[in-house]
Design a protein around this motif. Structure first.
Motif, PDB file in Angstrom:
ATOM      1  N   GLY A   7       0.821  -1.223   0.000  1.00  0.00           N
ATOM      2  CA  GLY A   7       0.000   0.000   0.000  1.00  0.00           C
ATOM      3  C   GLY A   7       0.850   1.266   0.000  1.00  0.00           C
ATOM      4  N   PRO A   8       0.179   2.417   0.073  1.00  0.00           N
ATOM      5  CA  PRO A   8       0.848   3.706  -0.183  1.00  0.00           C
ATOM      6  C   PRO A   8       1.592   4.306   1.009  1.00  0.00           C
ATOM      7  N   GLY A   9       1.620   3.614   2.143  1.00  0.00           N
ATOM      8  CA  GLY A   9       2.411   4.143   3.262  1.00  0.00           C
ATOM      9  C   GLY A   9       1.745   3.991   4.613  1.00  0.00           C
ATOM     10  N   CYS A  76       6.641  -5.152  -1.467  1.00  0.00           N
ATOM     11  CA  CYS A  76       6.895  -4.022  -2.363  1.00  0.00           C
ATOM     12  C   CYS A  76       5.873  -2.914  -2.089  1.00  0.00           C
ATOM     13  N   TRP A  77       6.225  -1.729  -2.495  1.00  0.00           N
ATOM     14  CA  TRP A  77       5.462  -0.520  -2.145  1.00  0.00           C
ATOM     15  C   TRP A  77       4.199  -0.401  -2.997  1.00  0.00           C
ATOM     16  N   GLY A  78       3.143   0.149  -2.419  1.00  0.00           N
ATOM     17  CA  GLY A  78       1.946   0.470  -3.214  1.00  0.00           C
ATOM     18  C   GLY A  78       1.296  -0.781  -3.747  1.00  0.00           C
ATOM     19  N   ASP A  79       1.092  -0.814  -5.057  1.00  0.00           N
ATOM     20  CA  ASP A  79       0.636  -2.031  -5.715  1.00  0.00           C
ATOM     21  C   ASP A  79       1.781  -2.589  -6.548  1.00  0.00           C
ATOM     22  N   LEU A  80       1.794  -3.934  -6.695  1.00  0.00           N
ATOM     23  CA  LEU A  80       2.902  -4.560  -7.421  1.00  0.00           C
ATOM     24  C   LEU A  80       2.750  -4.451  -8.933  1.00  0.00           C
ATOM     25  N   ASN A  81       1.580  -4.024  -9.418  1.00  0.00           N
ATOM     26  CA  ASN A  81       1.413  -3.858 -10.865  1.00  0.00           C
ATOM     27  C   ASN A  81       1.708  -2.435 -11.312  1.00  0.00           C
ATOM     28  N   VAL A  82       2.158  -1.608 -10.402  1.00  0.00           N
ATOM     29  CA  VAL A  82       2.437  -0.203 -10.733  1.00  0.00           C
ATOM     30  C   VAL A  82       3.909   0.085 -10.479  1.00  0.00           C
ATOM     31  N   SER A  83       4.662   0.150 -11.540  1.00  0.00           N
ATOM     32  CA  SER A  83       6.044   0.603 -11.447  1.00  0.00           C
ATOM     33  C   SER A  83       6.873  -0.205 -10.441  1.00  0.00           C
ATOM     34  N   ILE A 104      -2.884  -1.499  -2.585  1.00  0.00           N
ATOM     35  CA  ILE A 104      -3.468  -0.216  -3.012  1.00  0.00           C
ATOM     36  C   ILE A 104      -2.326   0.684  -3.467  1.00  0.00           C
ATOM     37  N   SER A 105      -2.452   1.186  -4.669  1.00  0.00           N
ATOM     38  CA  SER A 105      -1.386   2.009  -5.237  1.00  0.00           C
ATOM     39  C   SER A 105      -1.564   3.482  -4.879  1.00  0.00           C
ATOM     40  N   SER A 106      -0.438   4.201  -4.889  1.00  0.00           N
ATOM     41  CA  SER A 106      -0.495   5.664  -4.765  1.00  0.00           C
ATOM     42  C   SER A 106      -1.342   6.253  -5.901  1.00  0.00           C
ATOM     43  N   VAL A 107      -1.386   5.527  -7.040  1.00  0.00           N
ATOM     44  CA  VAL A 107      -2.189   5.997  -8.176  1.00  0.00           C
ATOM     45  C   VAL A 107      -3.673   6.020  -7.799  1.00  0.00           C
ATOM     46  N   SER A 208       9.270  15.726  -2.081  1.00  0.00           N
ATOM     47  CA  SER A 208       9.558  14.405  -1.525  1.00  0.00           C
ATOM     48  C   SER A 208       9.758  13.403  -2.661  1.00  0.00           C
ATOM     49  N   ASP A 209      10.501  12.317  -2.378  1.00  0.00           N
ATOM     50  CA  ASP A 209      10.575  11.239  -3.384  1.00  0.00           C
ATOM     51  C   ASP A 209       9.208  10.561  -3.516  1.00  0.00           C
ATOM     52  N   LEU A 210       8.343  10.737  -2.516  1.00  0.00           N
ATOM     53  CA  LEU A 210       6.968  10.239  -2.625  1.00  0.00           C
ATOM     54  C   LEU A 210       6.079  11.364  -3.159  1.00  0.00           C
ATOM     55  N   SER A 211       6.248  11.668  -4.428  1.00  0.00           N
ATOM     56  CA  SER A 211       5.436  12.707  -5.087  1.00  0.00           C
ATOM     57  C   SER A 211       4.791  12.117  -6.321  1.00  0.00           C
ATOM     58  N   ILE A 212       3.552  12.491  -6.544  1.00  0.00           N
ATOM     59  CA  ILE A 212       2.810  11.985  -7.707  1.00  0.00           C
ATOM     60  C   ILE A 212       2.054  13.167  -8.308  1.00  0.00           C
TER      61      ILE A 212
END
Ligand SMILES: C[S@@+](CC[C@H](N)C(=O)[O-])C[C@H]1O[C@@H](n2cnc3c(N)ncnc32)[C@H](O)[C@@H]1O
Length: 232
Positions: A7-9, A76-83, A104-107, A208-212
């Motif tokens: 997930g996203p954090g 792995c971070w977020g979702d594994l199908n995203v980047s 759940i992805s940051s997307v 931040s490196d966590l920017s979208i």
């Protein structure tokens, strides 16, 4: 071997399925920031953090443990199908069967915060350790086409919002197009900035490196889209 996307954090975004896999695991590996997220859910597992430098060694160790009959989770971070292609490829190269537990992805969080639907979105990541000119070309293409919103992952720290906005304006995208930048979604210190591409180009703050980034289609693009269509 199981890959759990965390997930996203915020640890509460970990799925129940992912949490169960972590609670059953003998060994849990992943980048340190990712392991920090799942720490509250770990019970008896041996925990091995990895870095870009030693990830091959850690995954090799995990593979050997799986061969000995121990259950191993790679986080792995977020979702594994995203980047997250590179990490998945490293795991798949080593074992015949990998169970994937998506997250759940940051997307998705960016969509929720922006109140837009995934079916109206084109997703582009610059967050790859390779030549990014084709992704930037695609970005310009989809902005010019103006049919869908764009969700973009910048690349820490050489292709960040101000540089991207400058590039887009240089490529002829109107400076008044709007953009929203989310930082640290779901985490302490979450922030959102919205403005024009022109204003974004002038930003000097460090992101931040966590920017979208979300680049919504323009009012004209929305008018052309024909409203709430159903599609895939
Ligand atoms: C290597 S990509 C992995 C994306 C991840 N698999 C996902 O689904 O969110 C890491 C990038 O995702 C974005 N990202 C991940 N989590 C984020 C968050 N909580 N807030 C904002 N951006 C985030 C940032 O652009 C970050 O540099």
């Amino acid at each position: 071997m199981t890959v759990v996307a965390v997930g996203p954090g915020d640890a509460l975004y970990l799925t129940i399925k992912g949490r169960e896999a972590l609670q059953k695991a003998d060994l849990v590996v992943g980048f340190k920031t990712v392991l920090d997220v799942v720490q509250p859910w770990l019970e008896h597992a041996e925990v091995k953090p990895m870095s870009y430098r030693d990830q091959e060694d850690v995954l090799e160790y995990a593979t050997a443990q799986v061969a000995l009959g121990r259950s191993c989770v790679v986080c792995c971070w977020g979702d594994l199908n995203v980047s997250a292609r590179e990490l998945l490829a490293r795991v798949r190269r080593r074992v015949d069967h990998v169970e994937l537990i998506p997250g759940i992805s940051s997307v998705q969080i960016a969509c929720a915060r922006s109140e837009i639907s995934l079916e109206d979105v084109v997703f582009i990541t610059l967050h790859q350790r390779k030549e990014s000119s084709s992704e930037l070309e695609e970005l310009v293409h989809y902005l010019e086409e103006d049919r869908r919103h764009i969700i973009l992952l910048p690349r820490p720290f050489d292709l960040m919002p101000a540089a991207i906005a400058g590039h887009l304006i240089d490529q002829g995208i109107p400076g008044q197009r709007t953009i929203t930048i989310f930082q640290r979604l779901t985490l302490d210190g979450e922030q959102a900035w919205s403005g024009s591409l022109e204003e974004c180009r002038g930003l000097t703050q460090e992101f931040s490196d966590l920017s979208i980034m979300v680049l919504p289609r323009s009012a004209e693009g929305s008018a052309d889209s024909g409203g709430d269509q159903h599609g895939t």
